[in-house]
Design a protein around this motif. Structure first.
Motif, PDB file in Angstrom:
ATOM      1  N   PRO A 106       0.793  -1.231   0.000  1.00 14.45           N
ATOM      2  CA  PRO A 106       0.000   0.000   0.000  1.00 14.45           C
ATOM      3  C   PRO A 106       0.829   1.286   0.000  1.00 14.45           C
ATOM      4  CG  PRO A 106      -0.185  -1.143   2.107  1.00 14.45           C
ATOM      5  CD  PRO A 106       0.578  -2.041   1.187  1.00 14.45           C
ATOM      6  N   SER A 107       2.099   1.225   0.368  1.00 15.88           N
ATOM      7  CA  SER A 107       2.911   2.443   0.425  1.00 15.88           C
ATOM      8  C   SER A 107       3.452   2.874  -0.933  1.00 15.88           C
ATOM      9  CB  SER A 107       4.081   2.250   1.388  1.00 15.88           C
ATOM     10  OG  SER A 107       4.966   1.268   0.895  1.00 15.88           O
ATOM     11  N   VAL A 108       3.302   2.045  -1.965  1.00 18.00           N
ATOM     12  CA  VAL A 108       3.826   2.386  -3.289  1.00 18.00           C
ATOM     13  C   VAL A 108       3.008   3.533  -3.868  1.00 18.00           C
ATOM     14  CG1 VAL A 108       4.225   1.553  -5.646  1.00 18.00           C
ATOM     15  CG2 VAL A 108       4.692   0.062  -3.696  1.00 18.00           C
ATOM     16  N   GLU A 109       3.715   4.566  -4.309  1.00 17.59           N
ATOM     17  CA  GLU A 109       3.082   5.761  -4.866  1.00 17.59           C
ATOM     18  C   GLU A 109       2.363   5.417  -6.172  1.00 17.59           C
ATOM     19  OE1 GLU A 109       2.005   9.692  -4.976  1.00 17.59           O
ATOM     20  OE2 GLU A 109       3.185   8.776  -3.384  1.00 17.59           O
ATOM     21  N   ARG A 110       1.176   5.934  -6.298  1.00 17.97           N
ATOM     22  CA  ARG A 110       0.431   5.740  -7.545  1.00 17.97           C
ATOM     23  C   ARG A 110       0.966   6.707  -8.591  1.00 17.97           C
ATOM     24  NH1 ARG A 110      -4.466   2.761  -8.028  1.00 17.97           N
ATOM     25  NH2 ARG A 110      -4.840   4.416  -9.483  1.00 17.97           N
ATOM     26  N   ASP A 111       0.348   6.779  -9.715  1.00 20.66           N
ATOM     27  CA  ASP A 111       0.833   7.536 -10.870  1.00 20.66           C
ATOM     28  C   ASP A 111       0.677   9.045 -10.679  1.00 20.66           C
ATOM     29  OD1 ASP A 111       1.931   7.824 -13.328  1.00 20.66           O
ATOM     30  OD2 ASP A 111       0.144   7.288 -14.448  1.00 20.66           O
ATOM     31  N   SER A 112       1.555   9.656  -9.872  1.00 24.84           N
ATOM     32  CA  SER A 112       1.455  11.086  -9.621  1.00 24.84           C
ATOM     33  C   SER A 112       2.396  11.922 -10.484  1.00 24.84           C
ATOM     34  CB  SER A 112       1.730  11.374  -8.141  1.00 24.84           C
ATOM     35  OG  SER A 112       3.032  10.942  -7.811  1.00 24.84           O
TER      36      SER A 112
END
Length: 191
Positions: free
Chosen positions: A54-60
């Motif tokens: 869950p800590s992986v950054e999404r496409d920002s």
């Protein structure tokens, strides 16, 4: 990303004729599953990664894509790493197919089944990959500094693109891994 390079490779056939076939290329993409896969498949992969990491950054930031390298370079890099390091599972046990490194520390490469994928998704650890790349570079006398890596990449892009496929792959992989770490995003190996 279709993985087919416009260059051609030639081989002599057993009958003496020349056979041309396209060179299969490999790129490294920093971003989300939607930057690599389409539609429902991307959604399924993204959902599984969010569930497990869950800590992986999404496409920002939008995707970062490396320069393409010949897919054969991945295998050559793995062989050279095995000759240089005693253990490097993040580099030597991952096939250049349906693989991702996430910015979460975990020891082994996980093989996670995803609906509609023929083979499990290989999920490696980005911090462990970067550490293996640093150890390999020290043993193989290769640069780790960004500027030196970019200079080496430029050398190959400016005309020496058919030599040292292992080094070319190392350079593009390390530059991409550094981008992924800074962005806290996944690093995809794309054929």
């Amino acid at each position: 990303m279709d993985g087919i390079d416009e260059r051609k490779s030639t081989t002599l056939s057993r009958r003496g004729g020349v056979v041309e076939f396209p060179v299969v290329s490999l790129t490294f993409v920093v971003g989300s599953a939607t930057d690599v896969f389409a539609g429902a498949l991307a959604e399924a992969i993204d959902a599984e990664l969010r569930k497990q990491f869950p800590s992986v950054e999404r496409d920002s930031h939008g995707p970062y894509e490396s320069e393409p390298v010949e897919a054969l370079g991945w295998r050559q890099l793995q062989q050279r790493v095995m000759q240089t390091l005693e253990m490097a599972p993040q580099l030597t046990t991952v096939d250049a197919y349906q693989a991702v490194y996430v910015p979460v520390a975990h020891e082994n490469v996980e093989h996670v089944p995803i609906a509609n994928l023929a083979d499990p998704l290989q999920i490696g650890s980005l911090p462990a990959l970067i550490e293996e790349l640093r150890r390999f570079a020290a043993g193989a006398s290769l640069p780790t500094d960004d500027v030196e890596l970019m200079q080496l990449a430029a050398h190959y892009l400016e005309g020496d693109f058919e030599s040292d496929l292992d080094v070319q792959t190392y350079v593009q992989l390390f530059l991409s891994a550094k981008q992924a770490a800074v962005r806290n995003q996944a690093l995809w190996v794309v054929v």
